[in-house]
Design an enzyme around this catalytic site. Structure first.
Site, PDB file in Angstrom:
ATOM      1  N   CYS A 115       0.816  -1.228   0.000  1.00 13.00           N
ATOM      2  CA  CYS A 115       0.000   0.000   0.000  1.00 13.00           C
ATOM      3  C   CYS A 115       0.841   1.265   0.000  1.00 13.00           C
ATOM      4  CB  CYS A 115      -0.954  -0.014   1.182  1.00 13.00           C
ATOM      5  SG  CYS A 115      -2.068  -1.419   1.130  1.00 13.00           S
ATOM      6  N   HIS A 255      -3.454   7.064   2.613  1.00 12.62           N
ATOM      7  CA  HIS A 255      -3.831   5.755   2.075  1.00 12.62           C
ATOM      8  C   HIS A 255      -5.217   5.402   2.598  1.00 12.62           C
ATOM      9  CE1 HIS A 255      -3.878   1.668   0.924  1.00 12.62           C
ATOM     10  NE2 HIS A 255      -3.708   1.190   2.147  1.00 12.62           N
ATOM     11  N   ASN A 285      -9.978  -0.377  -0.475  1.00  5.35           N
ATOM     12  CA  ASN A 285      -8.516  -0.299  -0.480  1.00  5.35           C
ATOM     13  C   ASN A 285      -7.991  -0.850  -1.805  1.00  5.35           C
ATOM     14  OD1 ASN A 285      -5.779  -0.525  -0.092  1.00  5.35           O
ATOM     15  ND2 ASN A 285      -5.916  -1.524   1.913  1.00  5.35           N
TER      16      ASN A 285
HETATM   17  C1  LIG Z   1     -10.090  -5.769   9.360  1.00  4.11           C
HETATM   18  C2  LIG Z   1     -10.783  -4.727  10.231  1.00  4.11           C
HETATM   19  C3  LIG Z   1     -11.769  -3.913   9.417  1.00  4.11           C
HETATM   20  C4  LIG Z   1     -11.529  -5.423  11.354  1.00  4.11           C
HETATM   21  O1  LIG Z   1     -12.117  -4.443  12.183  1.00  4.11           O
HETATM   22  P1  LIG Z   1     -12.060  -4.624  13.771  1.00  4.11           P
HETATM   23  O2  LIG Z   1     -12.769  -3.474  14.351  1.00  4.11           O
HETATM   24  O3  LIG Z   1     -10.641  -4.840  14.145  1.00  4.11           O
HETATM   25  O4  LIG Z   1     -12.954  -5.890  13.961  1.00  4.11           O
HETATM   26  P2  LIG Z   1     -12.596  -7.244  14.737  1.00  4.11           P
HETATM   27  O5  LIG Z   1     -11.637  -8.038  13.913  1.00  4.11           O
HETATM   28  O6  LIG Z   1     -12.237  -6.918  16.144  1.00  4.11           O
HETATM   29  O7  LIG Z   1     -13.996  -7.908  14.727  1.00  4.11           O
HETATM   30  C5  LIG Z   1     -15.079  -7.438  15.512  1.00  4.11           C
HETATM   31  C6  LIG Z   1     -16.215  -8.406  15.357  1.00  4.11           C
HETATM   32  O8  LIG Z   1     -16.735  -8.308  14.029  1.00  4.11           O
HETATM   33  C7  LIG Z   1     -16.675  -9.583  13.395  1.00  4.11           C
HETATM   34  N1  LIG Z   1     -16.348  -9.370  11.990  1.00  4.11           N
HETATM   35  C8  LIG Z   1     -15.124  -9.392  11.401  1.00  4.11           C
HETATM   36  N2  LIG Z   1     -15.253  -9.159  10.091  1.00  4.11           N
HETATM   37  C9  LIG Z   1     -16.568  -8.978   9.853  1.00  4.11           C
HETATM   38  C10 LIG Z   1     -17.314  -8.709   8.689  1.00  4.11           C
HETATM   39  N3  LIG Z   1     -16.740  -8.555   7.490  1.00  4.11           N
HETATM   40  N4  LIG Z   1     -18.653  -8.585   8.812  1.00  4.11           N
HETATM   41  C11 LIG Z   1     -19.268  -8.727   9.992  1.00  4.11           C
HETATM   42  N5  LIG Z   1     -18.613  -9.014  11.134  1.00  4.11           N
HETATM   43  C12 LIG Z   1     -17.272  -9.123  11.057  1.00  4.11           C
HETATM   44  C13 LIG Z   1     -15.607 -10.357  14.134  1.00  4.11           C
HETATM   45  O9  LIG Z   1     -15.794 -11.735  14.000  1.00  4.11           O
HETATM   46  C14 LIG Z   1     -15.801  -9.873  15.533  1.00  4.11           C
HETATM   47  O10 LIG Z   1     -16.888 -10.546  16.113  1.00  4.11           O
HETATM   48  P3  LIG Z   1     -16.858 -10.950  17.682  1.00  4.11           P
HETATM   49  O11 LIG Z   1     -16.814  -9.643  18.409  1.00  4.11           O
HETATM   50  O12 LIG Z   1     -18.150 -11.697  17.844  1.00  4.11           O
HETATM   51  O13 LIG Z   1     -15.631 -11.775  17.849  1.00  4.11           O
HETATM   52  C15 LIG Z   1      -9.727  -3.763  10.863  1.00  4.11           C
HETATM   53  O14 LIG Z   1      -8.986  -4.443  11.832  1.00  4.11           O
HETATM   54  C16 LIG Z   1      -8.793  -3.168   9.850  1.00  4.11           C
HETATM   55  O15 LIG Z   1      -9.188  -2.387   9.006  1.00  4.11           O
HETATM   56  N6  LIG Z   1      -7.472  -3.480   9.954  1.00  4.11           N
HETATM   57  C17 LIG Z   1      -6.489  -2.939   9.053  1.00  4.11           C
HETATM   58  C18 LIG Z   1      -6.566  -3.640   7.756  1.00  4.11           C
HETATM   59  C19 LIG Z   1      -5.739  -2.992   6.700  1.00  4.11           C
HETATM   60  O16 LIG Z   1      -5.660  -1.815   6.638  1.00  4.11           O
HETATM   61  N7  LIG Z   1      -5.152  -3.795   5.827  1.00  4.11           N
HETATM   62  C20 LIG Z   1      -4.463  -3.352   4.675  1.00  4.11           C
HETATM   63  C21 LIG Z   1      -3.105  -2.900   4.972  1.00  4.11           C
HETATM   64  S1  LIG Z   1      -2.840  -1.259   4.657  1.00  4.11           S
END
Ligand SMILES: CC(C)(COP(=O)(O)OP(=O)(O)OC[C@H]1O[C@@H](n2cnc3c(N)ncnc32)[C@H](O)[C@@H]1OP(=O)(O)O)[C@@H](O)C(=O)NCCC(=O)NCCS
Length: 330
Positions: A115, A255, A285
Site C-alpha cells: 500500500c 492511504h 482499499n
Molecule cells: C479488518 C478490520 C476492518 C476489522 O475491524 P475490527 O474493528 O478490528 O474488527 P474485529 O476483527 O475486532 O472484529 C469485531 C467483530 O466483528 C466480526 N467481523 C469481522 N469481520 C466482519 C465482517 N466482514 N462482517 C461482519 N462481522 C465481522 C468479528 O468476527 C468480531 O466478532 P466478535 O466480536 O463476535 O468476535 C480492521 O482491523 C482493519 O481495518 N485493519 C487494518 C486492515 C488494513 O488496513 N489492511 C491493509 C493494509 S494497509
C-alpha cells in the site's frame, strides 16, 4: 544554480466498470452493509473483468491522462510501477505498460511496497528528475486486488478493490513539486500481512492452493494499530523537519485502508475535516492506487489549488510506510 524539483504535470485514473457493493457482499459472506460501513467506511469497490490485468488497468489510467493532458508516450523516459499484483512474475508490469501505451523510448521497472507503493515510487522517480538524468517519469499505482482476495473470507473480502492511477513527473525550477519525503521499512511486518503462496518459498502446488495460500492473509487488528501510529508519526516528522504544522497543510491524502485509521491519523495530526481527502467509500482499499486516485479525485473536485501544501501518507505490507510533502502546481 536553482534547485530542480520534480513536479506533477499530469494525472489520470481508471477503475473497472463492475461495481461490487456491500449489499452484494451480504449475499456472499456473513456480513452486513452496516458493519462494513461503520467499521471501515467502505460502501462499494470496483472489480476487474475476467482477464483484465494490472497492466490493463494502468494503461487505461494512462489513456485517461493522455486525453486530459495530451501526453506523448514517446517522450516518457522512465516508468516506475508500484504493484503487488503484477500480471506475472516476469516480464515486469512496467514492460507490459510500456508496450501497451507505446512509450518506445522509456525504460522501467516494478517496485513492491504494497500500500506504500505509490509514495515509494514517487520518491524514487523524484530522485531521477532532481539529479537531472530524466525529464519525464511516469509513476503508476495499479493493483488488481480481487485476484488475490478470498471471497469466502469476510475478514478480507470486504476491504479491497481494483484500480489504477498515474502521475507524470517533470522538472521545475519553481518552489513547487516534491519538497521532501520520508520512507520507512520494517520487515517484522512479514508476520502480519502477506500472501504466502506462489513465490520461491512456497511455489504453487495443489497443496498451496488447497491451503488458500494464494490469497491475502492479515491480522487486521495488529495492522490497524501499526498503520495509525506509523502514518501519524512519519507525517509529524516530515512536517517538523520542514518547520510546518498541521494547520499549514492544504490537503492530506492518506492511504485509504480504513476510515477509522484515517480518522485516528487526522486527530493525531490535528487536522480539520476539510483538510482531508476521503474516497474509500467508492473504491475500498486499492493498495498502490489509493493515493494517486485521491489526487485525481481531489483535483477533479477543485480541492487542489496552486501553491497548496499536499501531504501524502501511506502504510502497507512489509511493513512499509512513508509520507511525501508536495507544493501543488498543475
Ligand atoms: C479488518 C478490520 C476492518 C476489522 O475491524 P475490527 O474493528 O478490528 O474488527 P474485529 O476483527 O475486532 O472484529 C469485531 C467483530 O466483528 C466480526 N467481523 C469481522 N469481520 C466482519 C465482517 N466482514 N462482517 C461482519 N462481522 C465481522 C468479528 O468476527 C468480531 O466478532 P466478535 O466480536 O463476535 O468476535 C480492521 O482491523 C482493519 O481495518 N485493519 C487494518 C486492515 C488494513 O488496513 N489492511 C491493509 C493494509 S494497509
Amino acid at each position: 544554480m536553482k534547485k530542480i524539483r520534480a513536479t506533477i504535470t499530469a494525472i489520470g485514473k481508471y477503475a473497472p466498470e463492475r461495481i461490487l457493493n456491500n449489499y452484494e457482499l451480504e449475499k456472499m459472506v456473513d456480513t452486513s452493509d452496516e458493519w462494513i460501513r461503520s467499521r471501515t467506511g467502505i460502501f462499494e469497490r470496483h472489480i476487474a473483468a475476467k482477464g483484465e490485468a494490472t497492466s490493463d488497468l494502468a494503461s487505461a489510467a494512462f489513456e485517461d491522462m493522455r486525453k486530459r493532458f495530451g501526453i506523448d508516450p514517446e517522450e516518457i523516459d522512465l516508468i516506475v510501477v508500484a504493484t503487488i499484483t503484477p500480471d506475472m512474475f516476469f516480464p515486469s508490469t512496467a514492460a507490459l505498460i510500456q508496450h501497451n501505451i507505446g512509450a518506445n523510448n522509456a525504460f522501467g521497472f516494478d517496485i513492491s511496497a504494497a500500500c506504500s507503493g505509490f509514495v515509494y515510487a514517487l520518491a524514487i522517480a523524484a530522485e531521477f528528475i532532481e539529479n537531472g538524468r530524466y525529464k519525464k517519469v511516469l509513476v503508476v499505482g495499479s493493483d488488481t486486488m480481487s485476484t488475490i482476495t478470498d471471497y469466502t473470507n469476510r475478514d478480507t473480502c470486504i476491504l479491497f478493490g481494483d484500480a489504477a492511477s498515474v502521475a507524470l513527473l517533470e522538472p521545475t525550477e519553481e518552489d513547487s513539486g516534491i519538497l521532501d519525503y520520508i520512507m520507512k521499512l520494517d520487515g517484522k511486518g512479514k508476520d502480519y500481512l502477506y500472501m504466502a503462496g506462489g513465490g520461491s518459498k512456497n511455489p504453487a502446488t495443489h497443496e498451496t492452493i488447497d491451503k488458500k495460500m494464494h490469497y491475502i492473509y492479515q491480522e487486521g487488528k495488529a495492522v490497524f494499530k501499526f498503520a495509525v501510529s506509523k502514518m501519524a508519526e512519519v507525517s509529524v516528522d516530515l512536517l517538523k523537519r520542514n518547520s510546518l504544522k498541521g494547520e499549514d497543510v492544504g490537503l492530506f491524502i492518506p492511504h485509504q485502508a480504513n476510515k477509522r485509521i484515517i480518522d485516528a491519523c487526522v486527530s493525531r495530526l490535528k487536522l480539520k475535516d476539510e483538510q482531508v481527502m476521503i474516497n474509500i467509500d467508492k473504491y475500498a482499499n486499492t493498495t498502490a492506487a489509493t493515493i494517486p486516485l485521491g489526487i485525481v479525485d481531489a483535483y477533479d473536485q477543485g480541492r487542489l489549488k496552486n501553491g497548496d501544501l499536499l501531504l501524502l501518507s501511506a502504510f502497507g505490507g512489509g511493513f512499509t510506510w512513508g509520507s511525501v510533502l508536495i507544493r501543488w502546481s498543475l
